[in-house]
Design a protein around this motif. Sequence first.
Motif, PDB file in Angstrom:
ATOM      1  N   GLY A  40       0.763  -1.249   0.017  1.00 33.22           N
ATOM      2  CA  GLY A  40       0.034   0.259  -0.036  1.00 33.22           C
ATOM      3  C   GLY A  40       0.716   1.338  -0.036  1.00 33.22           C
ATOM      4  N   PHE A  41       1.986   1.139   0.690  1.00 31.06           N
ATOM      5  CA  PHE A  41       2.823   2.398   0.748  1.00 31.06           C
ATOM      6  C   PHE A  41       3.376   2.675  -0.458  1.00 31.06           C
ATOM      7  CE2 PHE A  41       2.952   2.209   5.540  1.00 31.06           C
ATOM      8  CZ  PHE A  41       2.665   3.773   5.741  1.00 31.06           C
ATOM      9  N   ALA A  42       3.676   1.518  -1.013  1.00 24.32           N
ATOM     10  CA  ALA A  42       4.512   1.485  -2.646  1.00 24.32           C
ATOM     11  C   ALA A  42       3.365   2.122  -3.676  1.00 24.32           C
ATOM     12  CB  ALA A  42       5.111   0.212  -3.118  1.00 24.32           C
ATOM     13  N   ILE A  43       2.094   1.724  -3.590  1.00 21.06           N
ATOM     14  CA  ILE A  43       1.291   2.330  -4.277  1.00 21.06           C
ATOM     15  C   ILE A  43       1.078   3.692  -4.182  1.00 21.06           C
ATOM     16  CG2 ILE A  43      -1.165   2.236  -5.100  1.00 21.06           C
ATOM     17  CD1 ILE A  43      -1.171  -0.915  -4.242  1.00 21.06           C
ATOM     18  N   GLY A  44       0.724   4.179  -3.004  1.00 18.58           N
ATOM     19  CA  GLY A  44       0.972   5.485  -2.655  1.00 18.58           C
ATOM     20  C   GLY A  44       1.984   6.419  -3.228  1.00 18.58           C
ATOM     21  N   ALA A  45       2.977   5.672  -2.912  1.00 19.59           N
ATOM     22  CA  ALA A  45       4.240   6.383  -3.212  1.00 19.59           C
ATOM     23  C   ALA A  45       4.479   6.927  -4.705  1.00 19.59           C
ATOM     24  CB  ALA A  45       5.690   5.687  -3.048  1.00 19.59           C
ATOM     25  N   VAL A  46       4.026   5.787  -5.711  1.00 22.26           N
ATOM     26  CA  VAL A  46       3.720   6.054  -7.101  1.00 22.26           C
ATOM     27  C   VAL A  46       2.794   6.941  -7.628  1.00 22.26           C
ATOM     28  CG1 VAL A  46       2.943   4.865  -9.314  1.00 22.26           C
ATOM     29  CG2 VAL A  46       4.661   3.658  -7.772  1.00 22.26           C
ATOM     30  N   LEU A  47       1.691   6.931  -6.830  1.00 24.49           N
ATOM     31  CA  LEU A  47       0.667   7.889  -7.041  1.00 24.49           C
ATOM     32  C   LEU A  47       1.047   9.255  -6.594  1.00 24.49           C
ATOM     33  CD1 LEU A  47      -2.752   5.956  -5.755  1.00 24.49           C
ATOM     34  CD2 LEU A  47      -1.828   6.536  -8.405  1.00 24.49           C
ATOM     35  N   LEU A  48       1.822   9.567  -5.667  1.00 28.99           N
ATOM     36  CA  LEU A  48       2.232  10.737  -5.169  1.00 28.99           C
ATOM     37  C   LEU A  48       3.293  11.285  -6.209  1.00 28.99           C
ATOM     38  CD1 LEU A  48       2.108  12.855  -2.685  1.00 28.99           C
ATOM     39  CD2 LEU A  48       4.103  11.573  -1.847  1.00 28.99           C
ATOM     40  N   LEU A  49       4.281  10.333  -6.441  1.00 29.21           N
ATOM     41  CA  LEU A  49       5.104  10.726  -7.334  1.00 29.21           C
ATOM     42  C   LEU A  49       4.600  11.307  -8.715  1.00 29.21           C
ATOM     43  CD1 LEU A  49       7.996   7.940  -6.990  1.00 29.21           C
ATOM     44  CD2 LEU A  49       8.137  10.691  -6.439  1.00 29.21           C
ATOM     45  N   GLY A  50       3.640  10.613  -9.398  1.00 30.18           N
ATOM     46  CA  GLY A  50       2.824  11.077 -10.338  1.00 30.18           C
ATOM     47  C   GLY A  50       2.226  12.369 -10.210  1.00 30.18           C
ATOM     48  N   ALA A  51       1.789  12.517  -9.180  1.00 33.91           N
ATOM     49  CA  ALA A  51       1.076  14.053  -8.854  1.00 33.91           C
ATOM     50  C   ALA A  51       2.145  14.972  -8.781  1.00 33.91           C
ATOM     51  CB  ALA A  51       0.287  13.801  -7.536  1.00 33.91           C
ATOM     52  N   ARG A  52       3.258  14.779  -8.252  1.00 32.95           N
ATOM     53  CA  ARG A  52       4.339  15.796  -8.001  1.00 32.95           C
ATOM     54  C   ARG A  52       4.813  16.094  -9.272  1.00 32.95           C
ATOM     55  NH1 ARG A  52       8.410  15.577  -3.636  1.00 32.95           N
ATOM     56  NH2 ARG A  52       8.291  17.825  -3.798  1.00 32.95           N
ATOM     57  N   ARG A  53       4.819  15.025 -10.272  1.00 31.81           N
ATOM     58  CA  ARG A  53       5.508  15.583 -11.543  1.00 31.81           C
ATOM     59  C   ARG A  53       4.585  16.422 -12.314  1.00 31.81           C
ATOM     60  NH1 ARG A  53       7.235   9.325 -13.115  1.00 31.81           N
ATOM     61  NH2 ARG A  53       9.104   9.297 -11.632  1.00 31.81           N
ATOM     62  N   GLY A  54       3.452  17.102 -11.686  1.00 26.37           N
ATOM     63  CA  GLY A  54       2.639  18.035 -12.480  1.00 26.37           C
ATOM     64  C   GLY A  54       1.485  17.277 -13.371  1.00 26.37           C
ATOM     65  N   GLY A  55       1.592  15.732 -13.100  1.00 23.08           N
ATOM     66  CA  GLY A  55       0.501  15.275 -14.119  1.00 23.08           C
ATOM     67  C   GLY A  55      -0.696  14.987 -13.309  1.00 23.08           C
ATOM     68  N   HIS A  56      -1.707  14.331 -13.788  1.00 21.32           N
ATOM     69  CA  HIS A  56      -2.904  14.010 -12.932  1.00 21.32           C
ATOM     70  C   HIS A  56      -2.793  12.404 -12.440  1.00 21.32           C
ATOM     71  CE1 HIS A  56      -5.434  17.255 -14.422  1.00 21.32           C
ATOM     72  NE2 HIS A  56      -5.041  17.043 -15.644  1.00 21.32           N
ATOM     73  N   VAL A  57      -3.277  12.361 -11.391  1.00 20.49           N
ATOM     74  CA  VAL A  57      -3.143  11.164 -10.575  1.00 20.49           C
ATOM     75  C   VAL A  57      -3.615  10.220 -11.561  1.00 20.49           C
ATOM     76  CG1 VAL A  57      -3.876   9.652  -8.713  1.00 20.49           C
ATOM     77  CG2 VAL A  57      -3.416  12.111  -8.177  1.00 20.49           C
ATOM     78  N   ARG A  58      -4.906  10.114 -12.254  1.00 23.77           N
ATOM     79  CA  ARG A  58      -4.983   9.160 -13.132  1.00 23.77           C
ATOM     80  C   ARG A  58      -3.977   8.683 -14.219  1.00 23.77           C
ATOM     81  NH1 ARG A  58      -8.133  13.645 -15.502  1.00 23.77           N
ATOM     82  NH2 ARG A  58      -7.169  14.086 -17.572  1.00 23.77           N
ATOM     83  N   ASP A  59      -3.276   9.526 -14.458  1.00 18.61           N
ATOM     84  CA  ASP A  59      -1.935   9.129 -15.604  1.00 18.61           C
ATOM     85  C   ASP A  59      -1.140   8.170 -14.633  1.00 18.61           C
ATOM     86  OD1 ASP A  59      -3.078  10.864 -17.350  1.00 18.61           O
ATOM     87  OD2 ASP A  59      -1.917  12.566 -16.855  1.00 18.61           O
ATOM     88  N   SER A  60      -1.036   8.158 -13.344  1.00 16.37           N
ATOM     89  CA  SER A  60      -0.093   7.176 -12.644  1.00 16.37           C
ATOM     90  C   SER A  60      -1.105   6.020 -12.275  1.00 16.37           C
ATOM     91  CB  SER A  60       0.303   7.943 -11.359  1.00 16.37           C
ATOM     92  OG  SER A  60       0.994   9.081 -11.640  1.00 16.37           O
ATOM     93  N   VAL A  61      -2.151   5.737 -12.573  1.00 19.09           N
ATOM     94  CA  VAL A  61      -2.702   4.528 -12.030  1.00 19.09           C
ATOM     95  C   VAL A  61      -2.066   3.388 -12.894  1.00 19.09           C
ATOM     96  CG1 VAL A  61      -4.896   3.367 -12.270  1.00 19.09           C
ATOM     97  CG2 VAL A  61      -4.999   5.753 -11.473  1.00 19.09           C
ATOM     98  N   PRO A  62      -1.884   3.380 -14.280  1.00 21.92           N
ATOM     99  CA  PRO A  62      -1.296   2.130 -14.590  1.00 21.92           C
ATOM    100  C   PRO A  62       0.069   1.706 -13.877  1.00 21.92           C
ATOM    101  CG  PRO A  62      -1.930   3.360 -16.300  1.00 21.92           C
ATOM    102  CD  PRO A  62      -2.071   4.224 -14.991  1.00 21.92           C
ATOM    103  N   ALA A  63       0.921   2.749 -13.578  1.00 23.64           N
ATOM    104  CA  ALA A  63       2.177   2.376 -12.598  1.00 23.64           C
ATOM    105  C   ALA A  63       1.897   2.025 -11.419  1.00 23.64           C
ATOM    106  CB  ALA A  63       3.018   3.759 -12.687  1.00 23.64           C
ATOM    107  N   ALA A  64       0.816   2.505 -10.785  1.00 24.41           N
ATOM    108  CA  ALA A  64       0.564   1.988  -9.475  1.00 24.41           C
ATOM    109  C   ALA A  64      -0.249   0.646  -9.596  1.00 24.41           C
ATOM    110  CB  ALA A  64      -0.500   2.945  -8.952  1.00 24.41           C
ATOM    111  N   LEU A  65      -0.874   0.127 -10.558  1.00 21.92           N
ATOM    112  CA  LEU A  65      -1.337  -1.158 -10.607  1.00 21.92           C
ATOM    113  C   LEU A  65      -0.122  -2.042 -10.990  1.00 21.92           C
ATOM    114  CD1 LEU A  65      -4.499  -0.670 -12.749  1.00 21.92           C
ATOM    115  CD2 LEU A  65      -4.431  -1.355 -10.305  1.00 21.92           C
ATOM    116  N   GLY A  66       0.888  -1.496 -11.758  1.00 20.45           N
ATOM    117  CA  GLY A  66       1.977  -2.300 -11.930  1.00 20.45           C
ATOM    118  C   GLY A  66       2.748  -2.744 -10.477  1.00 20.45           C
TER     119      GLY A  66
END
Length: 142
Positions: A40-66
């Motif tokens: 769960g922490f790793a999934i949250g970290a991926v979503l947080l990193l995606g949001a910090r890069r200026g993108g939308h969280v939904r763009d990080s969903v495939p990486a989080a699912l990975g």
Amino acid sequence: MTRARSSVLLSAAAAGWWLASQLLFPPVAAGVGGAVVVTGFAIGAVLLLGARRGGHVRDSVPAALGVAVLTPLLIFSLVTVLSAYGPAWAIPDLVPMALSPADDLANSRIELQDPYVALLPLAAFAALALGGSGLLRRRSSR
């Protein structure tokens, strides 16, 4: 760094974090709770990193699912290796009514993997969601 590479690195780091915690505070946990929390922490970290890069969280969903697919599989693999080849001090006493100490250790090594099998359906559901999100992205890009 690509999202696929970052999700693989985060999965490896999460599995390494889980392994380090098990070896620093022996014996290996007889339950799967810690592995789910680390995932769960790793999934949250991926979503947080995606949001910090200026993108939308939904763009990080495939990486989080990975990460949700790979981290449980890595942790299950580590449990399998630890239960087979790990030192005796890392194996919890799961079969106290064994005939001898050697039999107790051998049976505890076998029983250690049982709760961690629950990680496999979690990874399978995440893989199904990842495949579905890929189909939806492809369909929406047309």
